[in-house]
Design a protein around this motif. Structure first.
Motif, PDB file in Angstrom:
ATOM      1  N   ASN A  51       0.826  -1.206   0.000  1.00  0.00           N
ATOM      2  CA  ASN A  51       0.000   0.000   0.000  1.00  0.00           C
ATOM      3  C   ASN A  51       0.865   1.263   0.000  1.00  0.00           C
ATOM      4  N   GLN A  52       1.913   1.242   0.799  1.00  0.00           N
ATOM      5  CA  GLN A  52       2.793   2.406   0.870  1.00  0.00           C
ATOM      6  C   GLN A  52       3.595   2.575  -0.419  1.00  0.00           C
ATOM      7  N   GLN A  53       3.950   1.461  -1.050  1.00  0.00           N
ATOM      8  CA  GLN A  53       4.637   1.557  -2.343  1.00  0.00           C
ATOM      9  C   GLN A  53       3.725   2.179  -3.395  1.00  0.00           C
ATOM     10  N   ALA A  54       2.429   1.882  -3.323  1.00  0.00           N
ATOM     11  CA  ALA A  54       1.470   2.489  -4.247  1.00  0.00           C
ATOM     12  C   ALA A  54       1.397   3.996  -4.020  1.00  0.00           C
ATOM     13  N   ARG A  55       1.398   4.411  -2.769  1.00  0.00           N
ATOM     14  CA  ARG A  55       1.397   5.847  -2.452  1.00  0.00           C
ATOM     15  C   ARG A  55       2.659   6.520  -2.977  1.00  0.00           C
ATOM     16  N   GLN A  56       3.788   5.819  -2.842  1.00  0.00           N
ATOM     17  CA  GLN A  56       5.056   6.384  -3.314  1.00  0.00           C
ATOM     18  C   GLN A  56       5.037   6.557  -4.827  1.00  0.00           C
ATOM     19  N   ALA A  57       4.517   5.541  -5.553  1.00  0.00           N
ATOM     20  CA  ALA A  57       4.455   5.639  -7.014  1.00  0.00           C
ATOM     21  C   ALA A  57       3.539   6.777  -7.445  1.00  0.00           C
ATOM     22  N   LEU A  58       2.422   6.951  -6.748  1.00  0.00           N
ATOM     23  CA  LEU A  58       1.504   8.046  -7.082  1.00  0.00           C
ATOM     24  C   LEU A  58       2.168   9.397  -6.828  1.00  0.00           C
ATOM     25  N   GLY A  59       2.990   9.453  -5.794  1.00  0.00           N
ATOM     26  CA  GLY A  59       3.643  10.706  -5.444  1.00  0.00           C
ATOM     27  C   GLY A  59       4.577  11.236  -6.507  1.00  0.00           C
ATOM     28  N   THR A  60       5.101  10.349  -7.369  1.00  0.00           N
ATOM     29  CA  THR A  60       6.007  10.823  -8.420  1.00  0.00           C
ATOM     30  C   THR A  60       5.270  11.656  -9.468  1.00  0.00           C
ATOM     31  N   TYR A  61       3.938  11.528  -9.547  1.00  0.00           N
ATOM     32  CA  TYR A  61       3.174  12.300 -10.524  1.00  0.00           C
ATOM     33  C   TYR A  61       2.409  13.447  -9.881  1.00  0.00           C
ATOM     34  N   LEU A  62       2.599  13.650  -8.600  1.00  0.00           N
ATOM     35  CA  LEU A  62       1.993  14.789  -7.912  1.00  0.00           C
ATOM     36  C   LEU A  62       3.004  15.934  -7.872  1.00  0.00           C
ATOM     37  N   PRO A  63       2.537  17.168  -7.653  1.00  0.00           N
ATOM     38  CA  PRO A  63       3.466  18.312  -7.591  1.00  0.00           C
ATOM     39  C   PRO A  63       4.523  18.120  -6.514  1.00  0.00           C
ATOM     40  N   GLN A  64       5.744  18.519  -6.861  1.00  0.00           N
ATOM     41  CA  GLN A  64       6.860  18.474  -5.919  1.00  0.00           C
ATOM     42  C   GLN A  64       7.194  19.914  -5.532  1.00  0.00           C
ATOM     43  N   VAL A  65       7.030  20.242  -4.277  1.00  0.00           N
ATOM     44  CA  VAL A  65       7.230  21.613  -3.797  1.00  0.00           C
ATOM     45  C   VAL A  65       8.323  21.604  -2.742  1.00  0.00           C
ATOM     46  N   SER A  66       9.219  22.558  -2.855  1.00  0.00           N
ATOM     47  CA  SER A  66      10.285  22.703  -1.856  1.00  0.00           C
ATOM     48  C   SER A  66      10.561  24.184  -1.642  1.00  0.00           C
ATOM     49  N   ALA A  67      11.176  24.500  -0.543  1.00  0.00           N
ATOM     50  CA  ALA A  67      11.523  25.895  -0.218  1.00  0.00           C
ATOM     51  C   ALA A  67      12.943  25.928   0.320  1.00  0.00           C
ATOM     52  N   THR A  68      13.638  27.005   0.005  1.00  0.00           N
ATOM     53  CA  THR A  68      15.008  27.189   0.490  1.00  0.00           C
ATOM     54  C   THR A  68      15.164  28.608   1.010  1.00  0.00           C
ATOM     55  N   GLY A  69      16.068  28.762   1.901  1.00  0.00           N
ATOM     56  CA  GLY A  69      16.382  30.090   2.429  1.00  0.00           C
ATOM     57  C   GLY A  69      17.827  30.133   2.867  1.00  0.00           C
ATOM     58  N   ASN A  70      18.482  31.251   2.648  1.00  0.00           N
ATOM     59  CA  ASN A  70      19.869  31.372   3.094  1.00  0.00           C
ATOM     60  C   ASN A  70      20.199  32.827   3.429  1.00  0.00           C
ATOM     61  N   PHE A  71      21.105  32.971   4.344  1.00  0.00           N
ATOM     62  CA  PHE A  71      21.620  34.283   4.737  1.00  0.00           C
ATOM     63  C   PHE A  71      23.129  34.237   4.576  1.00  0.00           C
ATOM     64  N   THR A  72      23.707  35.266   3.904  1.00  0.00           N
ATOM     65  CA  THR A  72      25.142  35.295   3.600  1.00  0.00           C
ATOM     66  C   THR A  72      25.759  36.572   4.131  1.00  0.00           C
ATOM     67  N   ASP A  73      26.870  36.400   4.821  1.00  0.00           N
ATOM     68  CA  ASP A  73      27.683  37.540   5.261  1.00  0.00           C
ATOM     69  C   ASP A  73      28.983  37.473   4.465  1.00  0.00           C
ATOM     70  N   ASN A  74      29.123  38.335   3.468  1.00  0.00           N
ATOM     71  CA  ASN A  74      30.314  38.371   2.644  1.00  0.00           C
ATOM     72  C   ASN A  74      31.433  39.094   3.407  1.00  0.00           C
ATOM     73  N   LEU A  75      32.265  38.328   4.076  1.00  0.00           N
ATOM     74  CA  LEU A  75      33.315  38.929   4.903  1.00  0.00           C
ATOM     75  C   LEU A  75      34.254  39.774   4.076  1.00  0.00           C
ATOM     76  N   LYS A  76      34.513  39.358   2.873  1.00  0.00           N
ATOM     77  CA  LYS A  76      35.357  40.151   1.987  1.00  0.00           C
ATOM     78  C   LYS A  76      34.786  40.071   0.587  1.00  0.00           C
ATOM     79  N   LEU A  77      34.304  41.190   0.094  1.00  0.00           N
ATOM     80  CA  LEU A  77      33.657  41.220  -1.198  1.00  0.00           C
ATOM     81  C   LEU A  77      34.669  41.051  -2.315  1.00  0.00           C
ATOM     82  N   GLN A  78      34.211  40.411  -3.357  1.00  0.00           N
ATOM     83  CA  GLN A  78      35.052  40.250  -4.541  1.00  0.00           C
ATOM     84  C   GLN A  78      35.213  41.603  -5.241  1.00  0.00           C
ATOM     85  N   THR A  79      36.393  41.881  -5.724  1.00  0.00           N
ATOM     86  CA  THR A  79      36.658  43.151  -6.440  1.00  0.00           C
ATOM     87  C   THR A  79      36.967  42.860  -7.888  1.00  0.00           C
TER      88      THR A  79
END
Length: 441
Positions: A51-79
């Motif tokens: 049953n769970q394998q069937a759910r997994q197979a169905l999931g490959t055709y459902l929308p895949q949504v992800s989110a990312t976030g990052n914060f960067t402190d450029n200690l020394k900027l490129q010149t």
């Protein structure tokens, strides 16, 4: 299909006894085993896995949504160096970017066309069928094992009853011989020989009682009943009811093993199609949206966000993989051909098992009828010989021989009974009707 008639000489209770009750029927033992033996739970877990394998197979055709976030402190900027004349008469070195940067975004991918994933969805049906067949096969194995051990207990109990009857008869002869010995009618050796026979029967009874304990322990194990739990069999063998049989027609398609092999073959063919589908393009819809904050002060990295977003289509066209997929296709074809040949061999084996079980059942039925007549004849001869011995017209040797013949006839009959029970179970197993056998108890 006509069923085998008048097979069991057993009275079967309709309900499962509670733990406090002492007597168990065959159906009650099987009912308990189908609920408590460990392989049942294993098969149920396999069904849930499907049953769970069937759910997994169905999931490959459902929308895949992800989110990312990052914060960067450029200690020394490129010149970088701007050439002369671009920002002044002399070359100018400038820094690129901001010291602090915050980026938050979300991505969505929706498969539009992927034949491999579609075939994966199609495999859900045979996967579930295979899991259900495994459950059925497990139930049949439990029924077969419990019935086999249950009959063993019945037969040992019957052996014990016969040995006790033999002891009683031998004791009666000993009582007569004792009087004759004391009166000088017979030699003491005649009494001693009969006493040896009595002691041997007692030893056989002790062995049979141990065998009964072992048989009950094996039955408890097959039921999933704790070994410390007492178990007493309610049924008994009715020695004079001769079983009859009407032999069924063989149908390979009713066998669980055959159905599992066919379902496995179907899955392997779907797997071949999935591998071939890897040659086809895939198309996906993509979308993303995010927001960005830049600044040279720390607080600027968390305010004044600017949004951005995009949508698009992603087309993937396989061109050359170094013939890896072709090798996979050839391997899968060989796997399918192997399973097809194995299925042919199994079908021949299934037919052989059925024919052998059918022949064995007919043979054991004939043996029971012959041994039953022998028991009756041996009993009649023993009774007449005993009477004639008391009248002085038969010798002690004749009486001992008649007693031995009677015992051997009884032993042969018991062996024929257990052989018949086992042959019946083997026939039910060979034609895939153990569940029907159980439901008719």
């Amino acid at each position: 299909m006509k069923r085998l008639a008048a097979f069991l000489m057993i009275s079967l209770a309709p309900t499962l006894p509670s733990m406090a009750q002492q007597n168990w029927s065959l159906k009650a033992c099987i009912d308990y085993g189908l609920q408590h033996f460990g392989t049942v739970r294993v098969a149920q877990y396999q069904t849930e896995t499907a049953n769970q394998q069937a759910r997994q197979a169905l999931g490959t055709y459902l929308p895949q949504v992800s989110a990312t976030g990052n914060f960067t402190d450029n200690l020394k900027l490129q010149t970088t160096l701007l050439p002369a004349g671009f920002a002044g008469p002399e070359p100018t070195r400038i820094s690129l970017g901001s010291k602090y940067q915050t980026n938050v975004s979300a991505q969505l991918t929706q498969t539009i066309y992927d034949k491999s994933a579609l075939l994966g969805l199609k495999a859900n049906v045979p996967n579930q069928k295979l899991a259900d067949l495994t459950v059925r096969q497990t139930r049949e194995e439990i029924i077969y094992n419990i019935a086999t051990n249950y009959y063993q207990v019945l037969i040992v109990q019957q052996q014990i009853d016969l040995l006790k009857d033999n002891l009683q008869r031998t004791q009666q002869v000993l009582n007569i011989l004792k009087l004759q010995r004391d009166n000088g009618v017979i030699q003491p050796i005649d009494y001693s020989n009969t006493e040896v026979s009595y002691n041997n029967t007692q030893s056989q009874l002790s062995v049979s009682e141990n065998n009964l304990a072992f048989a009950l322990n094996r039955l408890k194990y097959q039921m999933g009943l704790p070994q410390e739990q007492s178990l007493s069999i309610a049924d008994s063998v009715t020695s004079r009811q001769i079983p009859t049989v009407e032999l069924p027609q063989f149908n390979t398609h009713s066998l669980v093993a055959y159905q599992k092999a066919v379902t496995n073959l179907e899955l392997q063919k779907l797997q071949l199609q999935r591998i071939k589908a890897g040659y086809q393009p895939t198309l996906n819809f993509t979308a993303n949206y995010g927001t960005l904050a830049l600044g040279n002060q720390f607080t600027d990295g968390f305010r004044n966000f600017t949004g951005f977003g995009s949508v698009g289509l992603r087309l993937n066209i396989p061109i050359f993989d170094g013939f890896q997929r072709d090798a996979q296709v050839q391997q899968q074809r060989l796997t399918i051909m192997t399973q097809e040949e194995q299925l042919k061999l199994n079908m021949a084996s299934f037919g052989l098992q059925f024919n052998n079980a059918q022949t064995q059942l007919q043979k054991t039925q004939t043996n029971i009828q012959n041994d039953d007549r022998n028991v009756k004849l041996a009993q009649e001869v023993y009774n007449i010989t005993t009477l004639q011995y008391k009248q002085g017209t038969k010798s002690l040797t004749d009486l001992i021989n008649a007693d031995n013949s009677y015992r051997q006839a009884q032993s042969n009959y018991i062996n024929s009974l257990i052989n018949f029970y086992q042959a019946r179970l083997d026939l039910e197993q060979s034609q895939g009707t153990l569940l029907t056998f159980y439901n008719q108890l």
